[in-house]
Enzyme design. Structure first.
Site, PDB file in Angstrom:
ATOM      1  CB  SER A 111      -0.875  -0.013   1.254  1.00  0.00           C
ATOM      2  OG  SER A 111      -1.375   1.275   1.525  1.00  0.00           O
ATOM      3  CD  GLN A 132      -3.054   1.679  -2.654  1.00  0.00           C
ATOM      4  OE1 GLN A 132      -2.391   1.588  -1.628  1.00  0.00           O
ATOM      5  NE2 GLN A 132      -3.792   2.740  -2.939  1.00  0.00           N
ATOM      6  CG  HIS A 282     -11.219   0.622   0.090  1.00  0.00           C
ATOM      7  ND1 HIS A 282     -10.460   1.320  -0.807  1.00  0.00           N
ATOM      8  CD2 HIS A 282     -10.467   0.584   1.232  1.00  0.00           C
ATOM      9  CE1 HIS A 282      -9.319   1.701  -0.231  1.00  0.00           C
ATOM     10  NE2 HIS A 282      -9.304   1.258   0.998  1.00  0.00           N
TER      11      HIS A 282
HETATM   12  C1  LIG Z   1      -7.384  -2.174   7.346  1.00  0.00           C
HETATM   13  C2  LIG Z   1      -7.476  -2.072   5.859  1.00  0.00           C
HETATM   14  C3  LIG Z   1      -6.634  -1.188   5.201  1.00  0.00           C
HETATM   15  C4  LIG Z   1      -6.704  -1.074   3.809  1.00  0.00           C
HETATM   16  N1  LIG Z   1      -5.834  -0.238   3.165  1.00  0.00           N
HETATM   17  C5  LIG Z   1      -5.879  -0.134   1.830  1.00  0.00           C
HETATM   18  C6  LIG Z   1      -4.949   0.683   1.139  1.00  0.00           C
HETATM   19  O1  LIG Z   1      -4.063   1.288   1.728  1.00  0.00           O
HETATM   20  N2  LIG Z   1      -5.067   0.767  -0.215  1.00  0.00           N
HETATM   21  C7  LIG Z   1      -6.042   0.090  -0.908  1.00  0.00           C
HETATM   22  O2  LIG Z   1      -6.122   0.203  -2.135  1.00  0.00           O
HETATM   23  N3  LIG Z   1      -6.903  -0.734  -0.272  1.00  0.00           N
HETATM   24  C8  LIG Z   1      -6.838  -0.870   1.068  1.00  0.00           C
HETATM   25  N4  LIG Z   1      -7.704  -1.708   1.705  1.00  0.00           N
HETATM   26  C9  LIG Z   1      -8.672  -2.489   0.921  1.00  0.00           C
HETATM   27  C10 LIG Z   1      -8.071  -3.833   0.518  1.00  0.00           C
HETATM   28  O3  LIG Z   1      -7.044  -3.655  -0.420  1.00  0.00           O
HETATM   29  C11 LIG Z   1      -9.127  -4.742  -0.117  1.00  0.00           C
HETATM   30  O4  LIG Z   1      -9.807  -4.047  -1.115  1.00  0.00           O
HETATM   31  C12 LIG Z   1     -10.132  -5.285   0.896  1.00  0.00           C
HETATM   32  O5  LIG Z   1      -9.519  -5.541   2.132  1.00  0.00           O
HETATM   33  C13 LIG Z   1     -10.761  -6.560   0.350  1.00  0.00           C
HETATM   34  O6  LIG Z   1     -11.712  -7.063   1.212  1.00  0.00           O
HETATM   35  P1  LIG Z   1     -11.425  -8.261   2.275  1.00  0.00           P
HETATM   36  O7  LIG Z   1     -10.711  -7.607   3.414  1.00  0.00           O
HETATM   37  O8  LIG Z   1     -12.781  -8.728   2.611  1.00  0.00           O
HETATM   38  O9  LIG Z   1     -10.567  -9.287   1.578  1.00  0.00           O
HETATM   39  C14 LIG Z   1      -7.642  -1.848   3.084  1.00  0.00           C
HETATM   40  C15 LIG Z   1      -8.461  -2.758   3.755  1.00  0.00           C
HETATM   41  C16 LIG Z   1      -8.382  -2.878   5.126  1.00  0.00           C
HETATM   42  C17 LIG Z   1      -9.268  -3.879   5.817  1.00  0.00           C
END
Ligand SMILES: Cc1cc2nc3c(=O)[nH]c(=O)nc-3n(C[C@H](O)[C@H](O)[C@H](O)COP(=O)(O)O)c2cc1C
Length: 406
Positions: A111, A132, A282
């Site tokens: 990230s 990302q 997300h």
């Molecule tokens: C705590 C947390 C932080 C996240 N940070 C980012 C991030 O920095 N950039 C991003 O594109 N997605 C971020 N995401 C989204 C994840 O990349 C992803 O889309 C999502 O976790 C998928 O769902 P799942 O947790 O059910 O697998 C984050 C998700 C969580 C839970």
């Protein structure tokens, strides 16, 4: 939990361990979603709206879970999703995730807001990772980040488009993660005292807790509040597809656009030159009450066809979910919370074990579906759990098996 269930196996097993290990505000940060967490729940539950189709007598002696993701060979159609501050859930967490992904042969995504800088993560394996990016108002910082990523050997850029503003994650307000008042500070201090193992291993030995990729441009890199102020000021809510065209010109490698939920947006991404899209909300952390990502996948895959790759994330919790997404048209899926729970609950070995379970579930699932290769996992192998008339799945172009005329 029974006394004899000594080996964590599933995402839920690791989630329970992570809950015991982490300070409450960090567990809530990974576990929670936006507002009433409706979408977070739908992401997981809607996989049950689809059923796989069992086939027999097919000679499945040579099942191979391997595939290609963003032009690179992968041992299965799975990648680790970018998670901001992953290095707060285990010591130098991003390096643990990258090593575990590399060990089984799948991509790891760092990230923009990771704790470890890209160079530290790549040094952990010597292999390329995915990076990302969020758009920042200061385009010079973006350009510098892209150059840095390119120099570090990154081949795939995942550009996230669903964070024009941060969603309302109410748990972060309640538990004091966000907030600088006295109650928040006291609550956080108490939570840390209740998590002595985390405090020693990550809180003290896991430093620096800076946002590694931005530490050179934030005024005081040791102050997380300074980071928050920087991010609030820098996250660019004015971004449009024209900025992606600008990005496309700058970035020579693969470009995946993450966070599209509608056909029109997916097509716009492909039209500005994206090599792929990630159907994603997300993980239910942005617009609560938006549909689950799995329910939007088929229509987007049909609209894009072979012009670009299609990925999905949100709610994938086992290997059979991976197969359902592939059957509905995904080239691959990403998991976010699962690898963080596994890392917090079981360290790098926890991620290794979870990924190994995913791969075994995929392999077993393929054999019982009657196929040997990932490209044979298609719409013939999936059906709706309920009467199709009750669901708007966007599946019309390729009717589900039990809706076909006989
Ligand atoms: C705590 C947390 C932080 C996240 N940070 C980012 C991030 O920095 N950039 C991003 O594109 N997605 C971020 N995401 C989204 C994840 O990349 C992803 O889309 C999502 O976790 C998928 O769902 P799942 O947790 O059910 O697998 C984050 C998700 C969580 C839970």
């Amino acid at each position: 939990m029974s006394l004899f269930n000594v080996n964590p196996v599933t995402v839920d097993d690791y989630r329970r361990r992570a809950k015991r290990y982490l300070p409450r505000f960090l567990f809530d940060y990974i576990d929670g979603g936006a507002n009433r967490e409706t979408t977070l729940a739908s992401n997981v539950n809607d996989f049950d709206r689809y059923r796989l189709i069992q086939r027999v007598m097919k000679n499945v002696d040579n099942v191979d879970t391997g595939t290609t993701l963003a032009g690179q060979a992968a041992s299965m159609p799975l990648a680790l999703a970018p998670v901001g501050m992953a290095g707060m859930f285990a010591r130098r967490g991003e390096t643990q995730g990258a090593r575990a992904a590399d060990a089984i042969g799948i991509p790891f995504t760092c990230s923009t807001l990771g704790i470890c800088p890209v160079e530290e993560i790549i040094a952990a394996t010597g292999k390329p990772i995915w990076f990302q990016l969020y758009m920042l108002r200061d385009r010079d910082i973006v350009k510098a980040l892209l150059k840095r990523a390119e120099n570090a050997g990154i081949t795939t850029l995942v550009f996230t488009v669903d964070l024009a503003v941060a969603g309302m994650r109410l748990r972060d307000y309640r538990n004091g993660m966000i907030g600088t008042n006295l109650a928040s500070k006291l609550s956080k201090a108490a939570q840390l005292l209740y998590s002595p193992l985390w405090l020693k291993d990550v809180g003290i030995k896991g430093k620096p807790h800076t946002i590694g990729n931005l530490s050179q441009v934030v005024p005081d890199p040791d102050d997380l509040n300074a980071y928050k102020a920087f991010i609030d000021a820098q996250f660019d809510a004015s971004v449009t597809w024209e900025d992606i065209a600008w990005l496309r010109d700058l970035w020579p490698g693969k470009l995946l656009i993450k966070g599209v939920m509608e056909v029109e947006d997916a097509l716009a991404a492909v039209n500005v030159g994206a090599d792929g899209v990630v159907v994603s909300n997300h993980g239910g952390r942005q617009l609560d009450s938006v549909a689950s990502s799995i329910s939007k996948l088929a229509a987007i895959a049909d609209a894009i066809g072979h012009r670009a790759e299609v990925y999905l994330d949100g709610g994938v919790r086992d290997g059979l979910d991976v197969l359902k997404a592939v059957a509905l048209g995904a080239d691959g899926v990403l998991i976010g919370r699962p690898w963080i729970y596994a890392m917090a609950g079981g360290g790098e070995t926890g991620i290794n074990n979870l990924l190994d379970t995913f791969q075994r579930e995929i392999r077993t699932g393929m054999a019982l579906l009657g196929v040997n290769r990932i490209d044979q996992v298609n719409r013939d192998l999936i059906e709706l759990a309920d009467a199709p008339a009750r669901l708007d799945t966007g599946l019309e172009p390729k009717p589900l098996r039990h809706t076909r005329a006989v």
